[in-house]
Design a protein around this motif. Structure first.
Motif, PDB file in Angstrom:
ATOM      1  N   ASN A  69     -11.455  -0.665 -14.385  1.00 32.16           N
ATOM      2  CA  ASN A  69     -10.617   0.644 -12.967  1.00 32.16           C
ATOM      3  C   ASN A  69     -11.276   1.893 -13.014  1.00 32.16           C
ATOM      4  N   ILE A  70     -11.249   3.215 -11.502  1.00 30.91           N
ATOM      5  CA  ILE A  70     -11.384   4.667 -11.529  1.00 30.91           C
ATOM      6  C   ILE A  70      -9.574   4.527 -10.929  1.00 30.91           C
ATOM      7  N   VAL A  71      -9.741   6.064 -11.117  1.00 31.08           N
ATOM      8  CA  VAL A  71      -9.019   6.696 -10.975  1.00 31.08           C
ATOM      9  C   VAL A  71      -9.036   7.549  -9.216  1.00 31.08           C
ATOM     10  N   TRP A  72      -8.434   7.318  -8.297  1.00 33.93           N
ATOM     11  CA  TRP A  72      -8.753   7.698  -7.133  1.00 33.93           C
ATOM     12  C   TRP A  72      -8.154   7.983  -6.252  1.00 33.93           C
ATOM     13  N   GLU A  73      -8.571   9.864  -6.116  1.00 31.03           N
ATOM     14  CA  GLU A  73      -6.933  10.493  -5.647  1.00 31.03           C
ATOM     15  C   GLU A  73      -5.721  10.677  -6.151  1.00 31.03           C
ATOM     16  N   LYS A  74      -6.282  10.483  -7.756  1.00 32.52           N
ATOM     17  CA  LYS A  74      -5.041  10.789  -8.312  1.00 32.52           C
ATOM     18  C   LYS A  74      -3.985   8.715  -8.294  1.00 32.52           C
ATOM     19  N   SER A  75      -5.011   8.436  -7.924  1.00 32.99           N
ATOM     20  CA  SER A  75      -3.738   6.833  -8.029  1.00 32.99           C
ATOM     21  C   SER A  75      -4.609   5.336  -8.884  1.00 32.99           C
ATOM     22  N   GLU A  76      -3.967   4.878  -9.909  1.00 33.62           N
ATOM     23  CA  GLU A  76      -4.824   4.183 -10.219  1.00 33.62           C
ATOM     24  C   GLU A  76      -5.475   2.203  -9.612  1.00 33.62           C
ATOM     25  N   SER A  77      -4.270   2.227  -8.268  1.00 33.39           N
ATOM     26  CA  SER A  77      -4.551   1.326  -7.285  1.00 33.39           C
ATOM     27  C   SER A  77      -4.978   1.816  -6.333  1.00 33.39           C
ATOM     28  N   TRP A  78      -5.492   0.401  -5.741  1.00 29.55           N
ATOM     29  CA  TRP A  78      -6.680   0.610  -3.802  1.00 29.55           C
ATOM     30  C   TRP A  78      -6.360  -0.129  -3.901  1.00 29.55           C
ATOM     31  N   ALA A  79      -6.992  -0.535  -2.723  1.00 28.90           N
ATOM     32  CA  ALA A  79      -6.126  -1.718  -2.009  1.00 28.90           C
ATOM     33  C   ALA A  79      -6.641  -3.146  -2.306  1.00 28.90           C
ATOM     34  N   LEU A  80      -7.770  -3.382  -3.158  1.00 29.05           N
ATOM     35  CA  LEU A  80      -7.249  -5.115  -3.719  1.00 29.05           C
ATOM     36  C   LEU A  80      -5.865  -5.183  -4.520  1.00 29.05           C
ATOM     37  N   ASP A  81      -5.937  -3.950  -5.156  1.00 26.94           N
ATOM     38  CA  ASP A  81      -4.626  -4.517  -5.707  1.00 26.94           C
ATOM     39  C   ASP A  81      -3.286  -5.142  -4.822  1.00 26.94           C
ATOM     40  N   GLU A  82      -3.436  -4.317  -3.779  1.00 17.55           N
ATOM     41  CA  GLU A  82      -2.675  -4.728  -2.742  1.00 17.55           C
ATOM     42  C   GLU A  82      -2.672  -5.838  -1.931  1.00 17.55           C
ATOM     43  N   VAL A  83      -3.461  -6.659  -1.832  1.00 16.40           N
ATOM     44  CA  VAL A  83      -4.238  -7.822  -1.631  1.00 16.40           C
ATOM     45  C   VAL A  83      -3.426  -8.465  -2.245  1.00 16.40           C
ATOM     46  N   LEU A  84      -3.860  -8.971  -4.245  1.00 14.90           N
ATOM     47  CA  LEU A  84      -3.704  -9.557  -4.899  1.00 14.90           C
ATOM     48  C   LEU A  84      -2.195  -9.237  -5.110  1.00 14.90           C
ATOM     49  N   MET A  85      -1.983  -8.170  -4.674  1.00 12.82           N
ATOM     50  CA  MET A  85      -0.067  -8.813  -4.714  1.00 12.82           C
ATOM     51  C   MET A  85       0.584  -9.427  -4.271  1.00 12.82           C
TER      52      MET A  85
END
Length: 317
Positions: A207-223
């Motif tokens: 994974n990468i850190v993007w704008e200080k966040s370790e989650s992104w839209a993919l994680d929202e969709v999987l959730m």
């Protein structure tokens, strides 16, 4: 007392611009095809107008005062506006124009060479500063420390990176839309299996850190569908995650924008790319609008309008 601009010979400002570049009366006179005495008289008028010496003599030549240094870039941009008004009468462009850009990497590494050639063709003496997009880049645009930013945003309705959530004083234009892909080593065991969501989640992710966040839209969709990735390694950039995914001897893979295929090819990484195995209704929430952003106050700035048009001509899909 405030002085009226109507009382200032605007030709003096052009002389001042050349003086700031040459820092020498004789060289300035040669550039302007006038006598040194003419330049000296112009300098005296400028000193009277600004109530400042503007230059002090040193063994190395004329040295600009702090006031002269502070107006150099503004002067270049102001004269640029004048040259655009008179464009039909000639093709001169001002010297000393500065461009301050913030761009997502590795898109920067793919795109910037072509853009820089266009800049230097138009403005041979331009000074260009490029920084990688990060958490503070939007603030740099707001504060005037960056002219234009170029970065991916998100489409997921719960994302904090939606274009609709940008401050009202930030203007933007989408240049192209990208869909993330999965990147894995050419010998990865997943390539021997059916490529579906089970296979995608079976292996560890980088994974990468993007704008200080370790989650992104993919994680929202999987959730939304009751699933989650197994993130084994978190890094700071797409370049780092792709580099690690390309190393043999492990079973991790990463997700990164589709445009990274060009970067992978250029770096000759042993990677293949596959689509994220989700239905279209979920993939649509992962679409990434790569967007050019600037402050409203620069909407009619000729330099930035030219830069925006140039970027659009090079990179709009």
């Amino acid at each position: 007392m405030k002085k009226s601009l109507a009382r200032l010979d605007l030709n003096l400002l052009f002389t001042l611009q050349i003086l700031l570049k040459e820092q020498n009366v004789s060289k300035t006179a040669k550039k302007l095809n006038v006598t040194p005495s003419t330049v000296s008289k112009a300098l005296k008028k400028l000193r009277d107008w600004f109530d400042d010496p503007l230059f002090v003599k040193t063994p190395q030549g004329l040295r600009p005062t702090p006031l002269a240094q502070s107006i150099e870039e503004d002067l270049a941009e102001w004269l640029q506006m004048g040259s655009q008004i008179l464009e039909k009468r000639g093709d001169e462009v001002p010297n000393g124009v500065h461009f301050n850009l913030v761009m997502e990497s590795p898109l920067l590494l793919i795109m910037f060479n072509q853009l820089s050639q266009s800049i230097y063709q138009k403005y041979p003496d331009a000074k260009v500063k490029v920084q990688t997009w990060d958490y503070d880049s939007l603030e740099s645009i707001i504060c005037g420390n960056a002219d234009i930013g170029f970065s991916g945003r998100e489409s997921h309705p719960r994302s904090k990176e939606l274009l609709d959530l940008l401050p009202y004083f930030i203007d933007f234009e989408v240049l192209f839309t990208d869909l993330p892909m999965v990147y894995l080593h050419k010998d990865h065991p997943a390539l021997l299996e059916e490529w579906n969501i089970d296979t995608f989640l079976k292996y560890a992710h980088i994974n990468i850190v993007w704008e200080k966040s370790e989650s992104w839209a993919l994680d929202e969709v999987l959730m939304e569908i009751g699933l989650a990735r197994n993130v084994a390694l978190t890094m700071n950039s797409f370049e780092q995650s792709l580099f690690m995914a390309a190393q043999p001897g492990h079973n991790m893979f990463t997700t990164a924008p589709k445009y990274c295929q060009q970067y992978v090819q250029h770096m000759r990484f042993d990677l293949v790319s596959l689509p994220i195995p989700l239905d279209k209704e979920y993939l649509d929430k992962l679409l990434t609008p790569f967007t050019m952003l600037w402050h409203k106050r620069n909407g009619h700035n000729p330099k930035i309008r030219w830069l925006r048009d140039t970027i659009k001509s090079l990179y709009c899909s």
